[in-house]
Motif scaffolding. Structure first.
Motif, mmCIF file in Angstrom:
data_model
loop_
_atom_site.group_PDB
_atom_site.id
_atom_site.type_symbol
_atom_site.label_atom_id
_atom_site.label_comp_id
_atom_site.label_asym_id
_atom_site.label_seq_id
_atom_site.Cartn_x
_atom_site.Cartn_y
_atom_site.Cartn_z
ATOM 1 N N SER A 1 5.145 -16.422 1.652
ATOM 2 C CA SER A 1 4.936 -15.501 2.759
ATOM 3 C C SER A 1 3.705 -14.646 2.506
ATOM 4 C CB SER A 1 6.170 -14.621 2.948
ATOM 5 O OG SER A 1 6.445 -13.907 1.765
ATOM 6 N N ASP A 2 3.199 -14.097 3.609
ATOM 7 C CA ASP A 2 2.066 -13.188 3.503
ATOM 8 C C ASP A 2 2.538 -11.844 2.949
ATOM 9 O OD1 ASP A 2 0.302 -15.047 4.548
ATOM 10 O OD2 ASP A 2 0.567 -14.364 6.618
ATOM 11 N N GLU A 3 1.603 -11.095 2.393
ATOM 12 C CA GLU A 3 1.934 -9.814 1.769
ATOM 13 C C GLU A 3 2.616 -8.860 2.746
ATOM 14 O OE1 GLU A 3 -0.363 -6.131 -0.435
ATOM 15 O OE2 GLU A 3 -1.373 -8.069 -0.263
ATOM 16 N N TRP A 4 2.135 -8.825 3.997
ATOM 17 C CA TRP A 4 2.703 -7.904 4.983
ATOM 18 C C TRP A 4 4.162 -8.256 5.298
ATOM 19 C CZ3 TRP A 4 4.760 -9.469 9.575
ATOM 20 C CH2 TRP A 4 4.414 -10.741 10.031
ATOM 21 N N GLU A 5 4.524 -9.544 5.208
ATOM 22 C CA GLU A 5 5.895 -9.954 5.503
ATOM 23 C C GLU A 5 6.882 -9.380 4.482
ATOM 24 O OE1 GLU A 5 6.029 -14.156 7.630
ATOM 25 O OE2 GLU A 5 4.747 -14.196 5.846
ATOM 26 N N ASN A 6 6.455 -9.258 3.242
ATOM 27 C CA ASN A 6 7.315 -8.669 2.214
ATOM 28 C C ASN A 6 7.568 -7.197 2.475
ATOM 29 O OD1 ASN A 6 7.492 -11.105 0.808
ATOM 30 N ND2 ASN A 6 5.620 -10.679 -0.320
ATOM 31 N N LYS A 7 6.575 -6.519 3.017
ATOM 32 C CA LYS A 7 6.705 -5.086 3.285
ATOM 33 C C LYS A 7 7.620 -4.811 4.473
ATOM 34 C CE LYS A 7 4.029 -0.911 4.085
ATOM 35 N NZ LYS A 7 4.427 -0.067 2.987
ATOM 36 N N TYR A 8 7.603 -5.707 5.459
ATOM 37 C CA TYR A 8 8.367 -5.485 6.690
ATOM 38 C C TYR A 8 9.502 -6.494 6.862
ATOM 39 C CZ TYR A 8 4.483 -2.439 7.846
ATOM 40 O OH TYR A 8 3.552 -1.445 7.821
ATOM 41 N N SER A 9 10.230 -6.749 5.816
ATOM 42 C CA SER A 9 11.356 -7.687 5.913
ATOM 43 C C SER A 9 12.596 -6.947 6.419
ATOM 44 C CB SER A 9 11.633 -8.327 4.557
ATOM 45 O OG SER A 9 12.001 -7.348 3.618
ATOM 46 N N LEU A 10 13.444 -7.683 7.117
ATOM 47 C CA LEU A 10 14.687 -7.108 7.646
ATOM 48 C C LEU A 10 15.718 -6.980 6.533
ATOM 49 C CD1 LEU A 10 15.064 -9.169 10.925
ATOM 50 C CD2 LEU A 10 14.285 -6.820 10.697
ATOM 51 N N VAL A 11 16.378 -5.842 6.515
ATOM 52 C CA VAL A 11 17.438 -5.618 5.539
ATOM 53 C C VAL A 11 18.801 -5.807 6.209
ATOM 54 C CG1 VAL A 11 18.478 -3.926 3.983
ATOM 55 C CG2 VAL A 11 15.991 -4.056 4.200
#
Length: 85
Positions: free
Chosen positions: A2-12
């Protein structure tokens, strides 16, 4: 990958929301379910969400195919006949 931004905005709470939408329960009620019901609804809601689109249905079909442990003898024969073997 995944792209770096996807890790920051992942659903919890995405799974909780999916279960709540599937069952009609509130997220609070979902968190209070016995583990056996929670896991059942988690699986069912995941399947139901995949069945909503052709891409999801294709994914489930591929998943089913990959889980098969018996050889598809008819498909092997057809393949060999088309190959000339």
């Amino acid at each position: 990958m995944s792209d770096e931004w996807e890790n920051k905005y992942s659903l919890v709470s995405g799974e909780l929301k999916a279960i709540a939408d599937y069952t009609g329960l509130s997220i609070r009620e979902v968190t209070d379910l016995p583990i056996s019901l929670f896991l059942l609804f988690k699986k069912d809601s995941w399947i139901a969400n995949n069945l909503k689109s052709q891409q999801g249905r294709d994914f489930l079909k591929d998943l089913y195919r990959l889980q098969q442990t018996e050889a598809d003898v008819d498909a092997i024969r057809d393949f060999n006949q088309k190959r000339g073997g």
